[in-house]
Design a protein around this motif. Structure first.
Motif, mmCIF file in Angstrom:
data_model
loop_
_atom_site.group_PDB
_atom_site.id
_atom_site.type_symbol
_atom_site.label_atom_id
_atom_site.label_comp_id
_atom_site.label_asym_id
_atom_site.label_seq_id
_atom_site.Cartn_x
_atom_site.Cartn_y
_atom_site.Cartn_z
ATOM 1 N N ALA A 116 13.201 30.861 -11.412
ATOM 2 C CA ALA A 116 14.213 30.732 -10.354
ATOM 3 C C ALA A 116 15.110 29.309 -10.481
ATOM 4 C CB ALA A 116 13.672 31.208 -9.015
ATOM 5 N N ILE A 117 16.147 29.335 -9.814
ATOM 6 C CA ILE A 117 16.482 27.915 -9.674
ATOM 7 C C ILE A 117 16.694 27.564 -8.050
ATOM 8 C CG2 ILE A 117 18.600 26.308 -9.662
ATOM 9 C CD1 ILE A 117 19.454 27.720 -12.084
ATOM 10 N N TYR A 118 15.864 26.377 -7.885
ATOM 11 C CA TYR A 118 15.707 25.879 -6.464
ATOM 12 C C TYR A 118 16.729 24.797 -5.979
ATOM 13 C CZ TYR A 118 14.088 23.378 -2.222
ATOM 14 O OH TYR A 118 14.029 22.884 -1.015
ATOM 15 N N ILE A 119 17.849 24.883 -5.359
ATOM 16 C CA ILE A 119 18.733 23.942 -5.118
ATOM 17 C C ILE A 119 18.452 23.231 -3.699
ATOM 18 C CG2 ILE A 119 21.228 23.419 -4.640
ATOM 19 C CD1 ILE A 119 21.807 26.078 -6.467
ATOM 20 N N GLY A 120 18.212 22.124 -3.749
ATOM 21 C CA GLY A 120 17.893 21.221 -2.372
ATOM 22 C C GLY A 120 19.224 20.619 -1.831
ATOM 23 N N LEU A 121 19.199 20.460 -0.618
ATOM 24 C CA LEU A 121 20.490 19.863 -0.114
ATOM 25 C C LEU A 121 20.007 19.113 1.001
ATOM 26 C CD1 LEU A 121 21.334 23.342 -0.558
ATOM 27 C CD2 LEU A 121 23.616 22.007 -0.210
ATOM 28 N N LYS A 122 20.753 17.826 1.219
ATOM 29 C CA LYS A 122 20.631 16.841 2.237
ATOM 30 C C LYS A 122 21.868 16.518 2.656
ATOM 31 C CE LYS A 122 16.171 14.573 2.129
ATOM 32 N NZ LYS A 122 15.582 13.279 1.862
#
Length: 244
Positions: A116-122
């Protein structure tokens, strides 16, 4: 056990709040599947395609994620013994530090490929893209380093029917292995899961039950330490103003 229940009562309003943002995703007019798959392929080949993009951009171009993961910091919970300091839902220091979106990878014939691809946002911008093991996804590896609790909100989940479950005997599961719940859960998908990064890490699965109730199950090392139903609709407002 009382301290676990106090923590659960405190966490549920947060779950409702962050859940609202994910439920809004399903109402968005996202891009067609072809565009979503094309973006996914581009991201797999070059993460810079999506770096610094906005939260809305990700949803519009990749569709709704499998789950949305919120990293929280609660200042007055540092280890398990501190849980008993929580007074109901009177929590002043809850902060959402970051948000993560989890997208399973599919093969050309629409089968899961195991990753899977984990996309982190801040601050609503993509700042992290990781490839991870989808089947054995470990949220603790991708949590914000200052976070001590994460909440995963799942886009698709199952409803439990408690009509055929003896509510009076739920406590009999306490002290047993997680697998002993197979007669109740029956491979159902929970609506939320919580990971508490304490000295003794705790996992909590929360299943949607008809009539606005939830079945909450807390585990430590895959041993059930608490289980029960809870109607949480009346305590939402007491913590909403504390979320950034």
């Amino acid at each position: 056990m009382k301290c676990i229940k106090k923590l659960i009562l405190m966490m549920i309003p947060v779950i409702f709040l962050v859940g609202c943002s994910t439920s809004g995703m399903n109402d968005k007019n996202v891009s067609k599947e072809a565009i979503e798959r094309n973006t996914m392929t581009k991201v797999q080949n070059d993460v810079n395609v999506i770096m610094d993009k906005s939260y809305d951009y990700v949803l519009q171009n990749m569709g709704s994620p499998y789950s949305t993961i919120y990293s929280l910091k609660i200042d007055n919970i540092n280890d398990f013994k501190d849980v008993n300091k929580i007074k109901g839902t009177q929590v002043d220091d809850v902060k959402v530090l970051s948000t993560g979106l989890l997208y399973p990878k599919y093969t050309s014939d629409y089968k899961l490929d195991g990753s899977a691809i984990y996309i982190g946002l801040k601050n609503e911008k993509v700042n992290q893209v990781e490839t991870c093991d989808f089947k054995n996804f470990d949220v603790s590896q991708l949590m914000d380093e200052k976070s001590n609790i994460s909440i995963s909100s799942y886009t698709n989940y199952d409803n439990l029917n408690m009509d055929n479950i003896d509510r009076d005997k739920l406590n009999n599961y306490i002290g047993k292995e997680k697998s002993s719940l197979s007669d109740i859960i029956k491979h159902k998908k929970c609506k939320y899961s919580i990971y508490m990064d304490l000295d003794d890490p705790i996992n909590i699965d929360i299943y949607d039950v008809k009539d606005s109730d939830f079945l909450m199950i807390a585990y430590k090392d895959d041993i059930i330490i608490d289980i029960g139903e809870q109607d949480c609709t009346n305590i939402l407002s007491s913590i909403q103003e504390n979320i950034d």
